[in-house]
Enzyme design. Structure first.
Site, PDB file in Angstrom:
ATOM      1  N   SER A   2       0.842  -1.200   0.000  1.00  0.00           N
ATOM      2  CA  SER A   2       0.000   0.000   0.000  1.00  0.00           C
ATOM      3  C   SER A   2       0.874   1.247   0.000  1.00  0.00           C
ATOM      4  O   SER A   2       2.092   1.173   0.182  1.00  0.00           O
ATOM      5  CB  SER A   2      -0.880   0.007   1.245  1.00  0.00           C
ATOM      6  OG  SER A   2      -0.082   0.296   2.372  1.00  0.00           O
ATOM      7  N   LYS A   3       0.220   2.382  -0.189  1.00  0.00           N
ATOM      8  CA  LYS A   3       0.931   3.643  -0.191  1.00  0.00           C
ATOM      9  C   LYS A   3       1.640   3.844   1.145  1.00  0.00           C
ATOM     10  O   LYS A   3       2.746   4.353   1.208  1.00  0.00           O
ATOM     11  CB  LYS A   3      -0.056   4.782  -0.435  1.00  0.00           C
ATOM     12  CG  LYS A   3       0.613   6.080  -0.786  1.00  0.00           C
ATOM     13  CD  LYS A   3      -0.379   7.185  -0.938  1.00  0.00           C
ATOM     14  CE  LYS A   3      -0.657   7.884   0.360  1.00  0.00           C
ATOM     15  NZ  LYS A   3       0.500   8.331   1.122  1.00  0.00           N
TER      16      LYS A   3
END
Ligand code: GLU
Length: 514
Positions: free
Chosen positions: A266-267
């Site tokens: 994920s970011k």
């Protein structure tokens, strides 16, 4: 199927920047299409107006373009099946939803969001199974299957908002034949009556996606694993429309996993561990926040392509570096694994390093140019190529070319006081002055003459080389970093070397008196 009829699509929703997982999906579609001599389509799935983000479509097209991924048909290029933006295709979906209603595979539902929410809450607090709108519950709810004809008509007449749901049959088997996972078998009793058409008059993803894959003659749906749970519903839609014979083949790509664990990358993992998760920088139009991309962090597009190619696909050989053409030749869905692959930030840098080493001096000069320009530096071509040779091996990311080379082009302005305190002794000033005087007598300063000079001096005086070199380095670059002193002397030449000694001593004197 004739090869030229192969048609695949990348179908992002413009809800923000493209995560590298999305770039990988686009890449695998691209490689598959190019290898088969097929057609690659970009279709923008923008039917969810609430999640629409201005600028996201442009970002998707531009960032994929930077990676070298071009489409044959797209909103920008047009094509025989235009328009390629779902928001411009609403008439098509209306026609098909009516077909489903007419054949009894879809129905109107008037339940409001708050009614549904309270049903969800109720079943949660009762501790039972989660509420689902399905073959069991639909008979008690506000829909055209349960309501009397009269009530239904009056609701329609009074323009009560409604959605249209798919009528999932009870206890039937749906088989998804996935090219990567084999057969995925699902009993329809476990599926819910998903909304196909929303009260805003637009279709949901499921309907629009299937109708467009049909209309655009898509032969293979290659997409991320997160869509696998939707695939049985899609297969049912093909069945209900009578399109089963021409249903595309499915291939669900494994997840890209975080480097340190099993979840999806994920970011936040990128922020936490210091690597980008977007191909190019993205400015959030609402907050103005800027997220760095691979391009801005100094990755080359060919490295990004290689990183992504290896995250899911395995060439089956030891080969690690591929040109796009190599990938096109060698790519096959059979060699895409079922299991998620961990993203390895170090390996990503390694790939970039490898591609930097393969660049010509000219290409590297171009990469370095923005920094040279910004600092008003205009080196002679021979000097530039000398420097590039010296620093390229140490460069993992493009900015490393500058951080490892600026001291060849610019005099230090700051001097590291800690280094100074550590290495500067009472006799160092006169030592350095003596060396400067010796250099003054040389006709030219280069690697050889400097080496000989230092060797003779240390032998004659018994002074250790380090005692001499560390102060000289501090004077040349302002710290204890940088390349070998011989290389520095060679590139800077006599005049610049002596100037730096003089100016450095002046600055250090200032440091001393502070
Ligand atoms: N619009 C979906 C997405 O954003 C496409 C999924 C698919 O390829 O079917 O990923």
């Amino acid at each position: 199927m004739k090869k030229e009829n192969i048609r695949v699509r990348f179908a992002p929703s413009p809800t923000g920047p493209l995560h590298i997982g999305g770039v990988r999906t686009a890449l695998y579609n691209f490689l598959f299409a190019r290898k088969q001599g097929g057609t690659l389509i970009l279709r923008i799935e923008d039917t969810d107006q609430n999640r629409f983000i201005t600028g996201a479509e442009k970002y998707i097209v531009d960032s994929l373009g930077w990676c070298g991924l071009e489409f044959d048909e797209s909103p920008q290029k047009g094509g025989p099946f235009a328009p390629y933006r779902q928001s411009e295709r609403s008439e098509f979906y209306k026609e098909y939803i009516h077909q489903l209603i007419a054949t009894g595979h879809a129905y109107y539902a008037f339940d409001t969001e708050s009614e549904l929410e309270s049903l969800r809450e109720k079943s949660k607090s009762a501790g039972g199974t989660l509420f689902q709108y399905n073959f069991q519950t639909r008979q008690y709810l506000q829909n055209s299957l349960a309501l009397s004809e009269e009530t239904f008509k009056s609701l329609l007449d009074s323009k009560t908002p409604y959605v249209i749901r798919i009528k999932i049959p009870e206890n039937e088997t749906v088989v998804v034949h996935d090219l990567i996972r084999g057969e995925v078998v699902v009993n329809t009793s476990n599926l819910d009556d998903k909304v196909l058409f929303k009260s805003d008059g637009l279709p949901t993803y499921h309907l629009a996606n299937v109708v467009d894959d049909y209309l655009m003659k898509i032969t293979h749906v290659i997409r991320g694993e997160e869509w696998l749970p939707s695939a049985p519903l899609h297969v049912l839609l093909y069945r209900f429309f009578g399109w089963e014979d021409i249903m595309p083949q499915f291939a669900h790509l494994p997840l890209i996993l975080k480097p340190d664990g099993n979840g999806k990358l994920s970011k936040r993992d990128g922020d936490r561990m210091g690597f980008p998760v977007f191909p190019t920088a993205w400015t959030d139009p609402k907050t103005g926040e800027i997220f760095s991309g691979y391009r801005e962090s100094g990755y080359l597009p060919e490295a990004v392509i290689n990183i992504l190619a290896h995250l899911g696909w395995n060439p089956g050989t030891e080969q690690e570096l591929f040109s796009m053409n190599d990938l096109i030749q060698q790519f096959s869905l059979e060699r895409v694994g079922k299991h998620g692959s961990k993203f390895d930030p170090e390996k990503a840098k390694w790939f970039n390093h490898q591609y930097l080493q393969r660049k010509t001096d000219e290409e590297l000069s171009l990469l370095l140019k923005p920094w040279l320009d910004k600092n008003g530096v205009l080196p002679l071509p021979e000097m530039l190529s000398k420097v590039i040779h010296l620093v390229k091996e140490r460069a993992f990311l493009v900015p490393d070319l500058w951080s490892n080379s600026w001291y060849f082009f610019m005099r230090p302005v700051h001097f590291d006081s800690q280094v100074y305190q550590k290495i500067w002794q009472s006799g160092t000033n006169s030592l350095v002055t003596e060396i400067a005087n010796e250099i003054e007598t040389l006709t030219v300063l280069n690697k050889d003459t400097f080496h000989t000079l230092i060797q003779e001096y240390t032998q004659r005086t018994g002074i250790k080389t380090g005692l001499l070199m560390n102060p000289l380095r501090l004077l040349m670059v302002g710290s204890n970093q940088g390349p070998g002193m011989m290389d520095l002397a060679d590139v800077l030449g006599k005049e610049e070397f002596l100037t730096r000694i003089r100016l450095g001593l002046e600055s250090l004197a200032h440091l001393q008196t502070k």
